[in-house]
Motif scaffolding. Structure first.
Motif, PDB file in Angstrom:
ATOM      1  N   THR A  98       0.841  -1.188   0.000  1.00  0.00           N
ATOM      2  CA  THR A  98       0.000   0.000   0.000  1.00  0.00           C
ATOM      3  C   THR A  98       0.878   1.240   0.000  1.00  0.00           C
ATOM      4  O   THR A  98       2.045   1.183   0.381  1.00  0.00           O
ATOM      5  CB  THR A  98      -0.967   0.002   1.198  1.00  0.00           C
ATOM      6  N   VAL A 116      -7.253  -4.449  -0.056  1.00  0.00           N
ATOM      7  CA  VAL A 116      -7.520  -5.166   1.195  1.00  0.00           C
ATOM      8  C   VAL A 116      -9.010  -5.441   1.372  1.00  0.00           C
ATOM      9  O   VAL A 116      -9.404  -6.458   1.944  1.00  0.00           O
ATOM     10  CB  VAL A 116      -6.942  -4.404   2.411  1.00  0.00           C
ATOM     11  N   THR A 117      -9.855  -4.553   0.870  1.00  0.00           N
ATOM     12  CA  THR A 117     -11.293  -4.767   1.026  1.00  0.00           C
ATOM     13  C   THR A 117     -11.702  -6.107   0.416  1.00  0.00           C
ATOM     14  O   THR A 117     -12.510  -6.839   0.986  1.00  0.00           O
ATOM     15  CB  THR A 117     -12.088  -3.621   0.370  1.00  0.00           C
ATOM     16  N   GLY A 145     -13.816   3.228   2.174  1.00  0.00           N
ATOM     17  CA  GLY A 145     -12.724   3.718   1.345  1.00  0.00           C
ATOM     18  C   GLY A 145     -12.430   5.189   1.487  1.00  0.00           C
ATOM     19  O   GLY A 145     -11.299   5.621   1.296  1.00  0.00           O
ATOM     20  N   PRO A 175     -14.428   9.188   3.083  1.00  0.00           N
ATOM     21  CA  PRO A 175     -15.638   9.751   3.689  1.00  0.00           C
ATOM     22  C   PRO A 175     -16.757   9.799   2.649  1.00  0.00           C
ATOM     23  O   PRO A 175     -16.514  10.075   1.474  1.00  0.00           O
ATOM     24  CB  PRO A 175     -15.218  11.171   4.077  1.00  0.00           C
ATOM     25  N   TRP A 180     -15.144   2.346   8.606  1.00  0.00           N
ATOM     26  CA  TRP A 180     -13.795   2.906   8.523  1.00  0.00           C
ATOM     27  C   TRP A 180     -12.761   1.834   8.864  1.00  0.00           C
ATOM     28  O   TRP A 180     -12.893   1.138   9.882  1.00  0.00           O
ATOM     29  CB  TRP A 180     -13.617   4.085   9.490  1.00  0.00           C
ATOM     30  N   TRP A 181     -11.791   1.717   8.009  1.00  0.00           N
ATOM     31  CA  TRP A 181     -10.631   0.857   8.297  1.00  0.00           C
ATOM     32  C   TRP A 181      -9.556   1.131   7.266  1.00  0.00           C
ATOM     33  O   TRP A 181      -9.694   2.059   6.459  1.00  0.00           O
ATOM     34  CB  TRP A 181     -11.020  -0.618   8.371  1.00  0.00           C
ATOM     35  N   GLN A 182      -8.470   0.353   7.313  1.00  0.00           N
ATOM     36  CA  GLN A 182      -7.313   0.570   6.436  1.00  0.00           C
ATOM     37  C   GLN A 182      -6.669  -0.769   6.092  1.00  0.00           C
ATOM     38  O   GLN A 182      -6.896  -1.765   6.778  1.00  0.00           O
ATOM     39  CB  GLN A 182      -6.239   1.387   7.162  1.00  0.00           C
ATOM     40  N   THR A 198      -3.136   6.757  12.501  1.00  0.00           N
ATOM     41  CA  THR A 198      -3.788   6.250  11.290  1.00  0.00           C
ATOM     42  C   THR A 198      -3.455   7.048  10.038  1.00  0.00           C
ATOM     43  O   THR A 198      -3.675   6.572   8.931  1.00  0.00           O
ATOM     44  CB  THR A 198      -5.320   6.331  11.463  1.00  0.00           C
ATOM     45  N   ASP A 235      -5.161   9.683   9.436  1.00  0.00           N
ATOM     46  CA  ASP A 235      -6.427  10.366   9.172  1.00  0.00           C
ATOM     47  C   ASP A 235      -6.687  11.476  10.184  1.00  0.00           C
ATOM     48  O   ASP A 235      -6.289  11.384  11.346  1.00  0.00           O
ATOM     49  CB  ASP A 235      -7.608   9.381   9.261  1.00  0.00           C
ATOM     50  N   ILE A 280     -14.765  10.971  10.081  1.00  0.00           N
ATOM     51  CA  ILE A 280     -13.428  10.902   9.487  1.00  0.00           C
ATOM     52  C   ILE A 280     -13.326  12.008   8.439  1.00  0.00           C
ATOM     53  O   ILE A 280     -14.200  12.143   7.582  1.00  0.00           O
ATOM     54  CB  ILE A 280     -13.184   9.536   8.809  1.00  0.00           C
TER      55      ILE A 280
HETATM   56  C1  WT7 Z   1      -7.869   5.007   4.229  1.00  0.00           C
HETATM   57  C2  WT7 Z   1      -7.342   3.597   4.139  1.00  0.00           C
HETATM   58  C3  WT7 Z   1      -9.764  -0.503   4.136  1.00  0.00           C
HETATM   59  C4  WT7 Z   1     -10.703  -0.198   3.175  1.00  0.00           C
HETATM   60  C5  WT7 Z   1     -10.252   0.400   1.899  1.00  0.00           C
HETATM   61  C6  WT7 Z   1      -9.271   1.487   2.038  1.00  0.00           C
HETATM   62  C7  WT7 Z   1      -9.926   6.087   4.168  1.00  0.00           C
HETATM   63  C8  WT7 Z   1     -11.470   4.143   4.567  1.00  0.00           C
HETATM   64  C9  WT7 Z   1     -13.263   5.143   5.280  1.00  0.00           C
HETATM   65  C10 WT7 Z   1     -14.529   5.579   5.757  1.00  0.00           C
HETATM   66  C11 WT7 Z   1     -13.712   7.774   5.753  1.00  0.00           C
HETATM   67  C12 WT7 Z   1     -12.271   6.116   5.057  1.00  0.00           C
HETATM   68  C13 WT7 Z   1      -9.113   6.602   5.333  1.00  0.00           C
HETATM   69  C14 WT7 Z   1      -8.158   5.467   5.617  1.00  0.00           C
HETATM   70  N1  WT7 Z   1     -11.172   5.453   4.601  1.00  0.00           N
HETATM   71  N2  WT7 Z   1     -12.728   3.945   4.971  1.00  0.00           N
HETATM   72  N3  WT7 Z   1     -15.542   4.740   5.985  1.00  0.00           N
HETATM   73  N4  WT7 Z   1     -14.705   6.911   5.980  1.00  0.00           N
HETATM   74  N5  WT7 Z   1     -12.496   7.418   5.281  1.00  0.00           N
HETATM   75  O1  WT7 Z   1      -8.061   1.021   2.544  1.00  0.00           O
HETATM   76  O2  WT7 Z   1      -6.496   1.929   0.854  1.00  0.00           O
HETATM   77  O3  WT7 Z   1      -5.707   1.250   3.155  1.00  0.00           O
HETATM   78  O4  WT7 Z   1      -7.091   3.308   2.793  1.00  0.00           O
HETATM   79  O5  WT7 Z   1      -9.099   5.103   3.540  1.00  0.00           O
HETATM   80  O6  WT7 Z   1      -8.428   7.736   4.924  1.00  0.00           O
HETATM   81  O7  WT7 Z   1      -6.987   5.863   6.282  1.00  0.00           O
HETATM   82  P1  WT7 Z   1      -6.756   1.831   2.305  1.00  0.00           P
END
Ligand code: WT7
Length: 656
Positions: A273, A319-320, A396, A398, A422-424, A507, A509, A521
């Protein structure tokens, strides 16, 4: 702030979002967690005694050997369920085949051209075993890395589960990434085998995966064997001694393969990533903690039931897809839909067509996709019966309240709860999200932490900020599905995540909490940009731009974009000075798309004689962001070396 970050005024407007949607009674009455009080009780128990809490939850997995201690915490290095033995593929397959789920469909797959394959749990087990035996025949052993560069076809989850079965560590690379991106990832992972295909279908065209794999392998000599799966049926050049046609290799190979009993902390996969520097990070996830997170969130967040058809639209290259197309749903024995192609192939109603024909009950997608559907209009979903849907999710970035409302009404028919999750990549599974039967939702808020998750919003000093104030989102406690390290670079793991707010995981964020404790977020506050939900490092894009022979220097920033959340604006200084023309602008865009992949293509290239810098020579991105987003007032310029540069740049911005 980079990415889709809200300027302070937007924080105010978000705060004025007062709509509240309570879980529908019909949903709540059947839900695993049926009300807010039950959630609060569960959460309280999880933070009061995490060891005991997770020990109990671990019963959701099938173990081959009992673990000794739930958590071993040597900050910031965590080990979960040390001493325990298990196998992720056995958890996802064998344990269901041993029950009435044996003949249940695990994967309902649909190719873009319309071809279909249904694989039951037993089918999937047999195919996984066969694949595992082929990998073994190529010399793959536990701990070896296997690269996977495939389209969205059943062989993708099969290859992953086959690796898991024999303890090999998979590293899936998104099929939209370029040969160079693939090469760098294979080299970093030191992959021994690469699994690819003769192509895949996307908008009626063939994606040339094999050609990219060949180009990548020319610079990744660690790859000894390339296993080529047949998808399009076209002939592709095969390199003698290196390339192996999967179907030929699989002929006559046994469809049984004992799963290896692996340590709880055995690495399951590496997924690359983008970070704040040019080099992608190999995020390492291990077996038990990751699988437990994936499994429990299927129950808590998606409230999955045996009769559900679950569709997460993400590509498994992200990752999703790892967690919510493969490991989560299969671990709980669900039926998943998997679709190969584009949402507008052959027409813009393809997703709704799939929902209708497969009677999808739970639908999980990204805000950028929802905004695209909004743009395409209500007629496309209106063509289809979407009444099978009972729960919707987003992930992914907001989600803007307008898109949330559209999703709720147009897709969910006003009756489906929405989980904004929300996750990463690093967190492995959802950490902040409503529980659909319990948590009243507010459009635009990811709401409350899941059990065992302790997030907080802190200021630059690391201290919690008052409610309603923005700050950095940190996690105070380790959780089972957390990343364990960055592959080959534990120091970077420490400095990247655990140093800016000592003792906490940062994070990247920004967020704030409202009076009800809900998390909002606000997007990235580091140099990561989210374009259409894809995560890109500004440094990575800059280094691609600078690799163009005519470019001397570049700075990349994000500007808000209605559809993709953020769009990339590249400020470019040419070698020998001077301004580039449209042709050069296009060439630079294409160069980035070629070097990293089409997702990284800048929306705009702005030529400039100089970049605004501080006296110590640091590029002042903050000011470039202001220019790119058309801010009337530029921020603080007191440290800027040459104010005239900026004025000129601002005057020129957007001119041809
Ligand atoms: C970043 C992580 C893990 C899922 C796909 C993305 C943003 C993710 C939300 C949400 C606001 C969100 C953040 C985070 N993000 N979900 N529900 N609301 N922002 O994974 O590519 O590792 O990105 O995606 O900024 O840090 P990723």
């Amino acid at each position: 702030m980079a990415g889709r970050t809200a300027p302070p005024t937007a924080i105010e407007s978000v705060l004025s979002e007062t709509r509240l949607f309570r879980p529908p009674k019909a949903f709540a009455s059947r839900a695993r967690v049926p009300d807010l009080a039950s959630y609060r009780k569960l959460y309280a128990a999880s933070v009061r005694n995490p060891g005991a809490f997770w020990a109990k939850q671990a019963g959701a997995l099938l173990w081959r050997g009992r673990w000794k201690k739930a958590l071993t915490w040597d900050p910031p290095f965590a080990k979960w369920f040390v001493g325990g033995k298990l196998n992720a593929s056995e958890n996802c397959l064998d344990r269901h085949v041993a029950t009435a789920r044996r003949n249940k469909v695990a994967i309902r797959w649909e190719g873009e051209p319309g071809d279909q394959r249904n694989l039951t749990y037993e089918d999937l087990l047999r195919e996984t075993c066969r694949f595992a035996n082929v990998l073994r025949g190529l010399g793959v052993r536990a701990g070896d890395r296997v690269g996977i560069y495939l389209p969205m076809i059943p062989e993708l989850p099969i290859a992953m589960l086959a690796c898991a079965r024999i303890g090999a560590v998979h590293s899936v690379v998104f099929g939209g990434f370029s040969a160079e991106s693939l090469r760098d990832r294979m080299n970093d992972a030191q992959a021994k085998v690469l699994v690819t295909a003769d192509g895949g279908w996307r908008r009626g065209k063939i994606v040339e995966l094999k050609a990219a794999a060949d180009a990548a392998c020319a610079g990744a000599t660690c790859v000894e064997k390339v296993l080529v799966v047949r998808r399009t049926g076209r002939d592709v050049p095969m390199t003698a001694g290196r390339d192996v046609a999967y179907e030929e290799a699989a002929r006559g190979v046994p469809t049984r393969c004992e799963p290896e009993a692996l340590d709880a902390e055995h690495p399951l996969y590496i997924l690359y990533t983008s970070g704040t520097t040019g080099k992608p990070k190999g995020i390492v996830h291990t077996t038990a903690g990751y699988l437990l997170g994936a499994t429990k969130t299927m129950e808590w967040v998606f409230d999955i039931r045996d009769e559900d058809v679950f569709w997460c639209t993400a590509d498994i290259g992200w990752v999703t897809g790892h967690t919510y197309v493969v490991y989560g749903p299969l671990s709980v024995g669900a039926t998943v839909v998997m679709y190969e192609g584009a949402p507008d192939a052959p027409e813009k109603d393809r997703f709704w067509d799939i929902v209708e024909r497969h009677r999808v009950n739970i639908f999980y997608t990204a805000p950028t996709a929802i905004r695209t559907f909004v743009k395409w209009g209500k007629d496309y979903p209106a063509r289809h019966d979407l009444s099978s849907l009972r729960l919707l999710g987003t992930v992914g970035e907001p989600i803007n309240p307008e898109a949330w409302m559209w999703y709720h009404e147009t897709i969910g028919g006003g009756r489906c709860p929405i989980v904004d999750t929300w996750w990463q990549t690093e967190t492995g599974c959802i950490l902040i999200s409503p529980l659909p039967g319990a948590t009243p939702t507010k459009p635009g808020s990811a709401t409350l932490p899941l059990p065992g998750v302790v997030p907080e919003v802190v200021g630059d000093d690391g201290k919690p900020v008052p409610k309603g104030k923005g700050g950095r989102l940190v996690l105070r406690k380790p959780w089972p599905s957390m990343l364990r390290t960055i592959h080959g670079d534990p120091d970077r793991y420490v400095s990247q995540y655990w140093s800016s707010v000592p003792g906490s995981y940062f994070t990247g964020d920004g967020a704030h909490r409202d009076k009800d404790g809900y998390f909002w977020i606000m997007g990235r506050i580091d140099d990561v940009i989210k374009v259409a939900g894809h995560r890109l490092g500004t440094a990575e894009v800059e280094s691609a731009i600078v690799s163009h022979p005519r470019v001397a220097e570049s700075a990349v920033v994000a500007r808000p974009d209605e559809l993709t959340g953020s769009a990339i604006v590249a400020f470019v200084v040419l070698r020998g000075g001077g301004k580039g023309d449209n042709a050069l602008e296009d060439e630079i865009k294409a160069h980035v798309a070629r070097t990293i992949g089409p997702v990284a293509r800048p929306a705009q290239v702005q030529f400039t004689e100089l970049l605004p810098k501080t006296r110590s020579g640091k590029i002042m991105r903050r000011l470039l962001r202001d220019i790119a987003s058309g801010a009337k007032q530029l921020g603080d310029m007191t440290t800027l070396e040459d104010v005239a540069v900026l004025e000129r740049l601002r005057a020129e911005y957007g001119e041809e």
